[in-house]
Design an enzyme around this catalytic site. Structure first.
Site, PDB file in Angstrom:
ATOM      1  N   ARG A   1      34.271 -58.037  73.245  1.00 39.07           N
ATOM      2  CA  ARG A   1      35.016 -56.774  73.128  1.00 39.07           C
ATOM      3  C   ARG A   1      35.986 -56.792  71.947  1.00 39.07           C
ATOM      4  O   ARG A   1      36.278 -55.767  71.363  1.00 39.07           O
ATOM      5  CB  ARG A   1      35.821 -56.497  74.399  1.00 39.07           C
ATOM      6  CG  ARG A   1      34.996 -56.169  75.610  1.00 39.07           C
ATOM      7  CD  ARG A   1      35.906 -55.693  76.751  1.00 39.07           C
ATOM      8  NE  ARG A   1      35.249 -55.700  78.037  1.00 39.07           N
ATOM      9  CZ  ARG A   1      34.477 -54.734  78.499  1.00 39.07           C
ATOM     10  NH1 ARG A   1      34.245 -53.677  77.758  1.00 39.07           N
ATOM     11  NH2 ARG A   1      33.927 -54.827  79.691  1.00 39.07           N
TER      12      ARG A   1
ATOM     13  N   GLY B   1      35.185 -50.324  78.275  1.00 41.01           N
ATOM     14  CA  GLY B   1      34.655 -50.282  76.925  1.00 41.01           C
ATOM     15  C   GLY B   1      35.322 -49.348  75.949  1.00 41.01           C
ATOM     16  O   GLY B   1      35.288 -49.572  74.747  1.00 41.01           O
TER      17      GLY B   1
ATOM     18  N   ASP C   1      24.049 -44.165  77.246  1.00 44.16           N
ATOM     19  CA  ASP C   1      22.637 -44.521  77.123  1.00 44.16           C
ATOM     20  C   ASP C   1      21.805 -43.668  78.082  1.00 44.16           C
ATOM     21  O   ASP C   1      21.341 -42.610  77.709  1.00 44.16           O
ATOM     22  CB  ASP C   1      22.391 -46.026  77.247  1.00 44.16           C
ATOM     23  CG  ASP C   1      23.057 -46.658  78.445  1.00 44.16           C
ATOM     24  OD1 ASP C   1      23.310 -45.984  79.448  1.00 44.16           O
ATOM     25  OD2 ASP C   1      23.304 -47.875  78.392  1.00 44.16           O
TER      26      ASP C   1
END
Length: 177
Positions: free
Chosen positions: A167, A45, A104
């Site tokens: 992405r 990511g 997160d």
């Protein structure tokens, strides 16, 4: 916008991401002046954020990558950390900046920090594109540079994916619920 079987709506436009990335780079350049940090990207990511960030870094530096995951194609963290690719560079005595796409729960980041601290870096800090404060389960003192705090919603784009798709989107989108 539809990605795979889900609908997403715009959250953060690329122009805003670009501006904030430059601001973070200014801070990093000042903080690491006179040092040669190593930026460690957490794949997959981080790759777009890290590429844009590195274009703005003016201090001498190195780059390396590691790969961890906890989502495994779903909408929430599985809490099972998959360690796909270990850091192959010696970080002992080095100033290490982890570059993350999103924080997160903090479980994956906690795992990685503990794994790297035994390698005795001079310093270890985290630069994250996104932080979900409401989802955070751990205090992460190393989390020093955050581009955006967002609600605890699933997001894609700018390196973040859903089922390995999305992405390549320039903007960040949130799931329509």
């Amino acid at each position: 916008m539809k990605i795979a079987d889900l609908e997403f709506t715009p959250l953060i436009p690329y122009a805003t991401i670009e501006k904030r990335t430059k601001e973070i780079a200014i801070g990093l350049n000042a903080e690491y002046a006179g040092k040669t940090p190593i930026f460690v990207g957490v794949l997959n990511g981080c790759f777009i954020f890290m590429a844009d960030l590195m274009k703005e870094i003016t201090v001498p530096c190195e780059m390396a990558f590691t790969k961890l995951s906890s989502y495994h194609g779903g909408l929430t963290s599985s809490r099972i950390i998959k360690d796909d690719y270990d850091l192959s560079v010696n970080i002992e005595g080095r100033h290490v900046i982890l570059v993350e796409d999103i924080v997160d729960t903090g479980n994956t980041l906690n795992y990685l920090i503990a794994k790297l601290e035994v390698r005795r870096p001079a310093s270890l800090s985290v630069c994250a594109l996104l932080l979900k404060p409401a989802a955070l389960e751990h205090q992460i003192d190393e989390l020093k540079h955050v581009a955006f705090e967002i609600e605890n919603k699933f997001v894609v784009g700018y390196g973040l994916d859903y089922k390995q798709m999305g992405r390549n989107l320039r903007d960040i989108y949130e799931l329509v619920v």
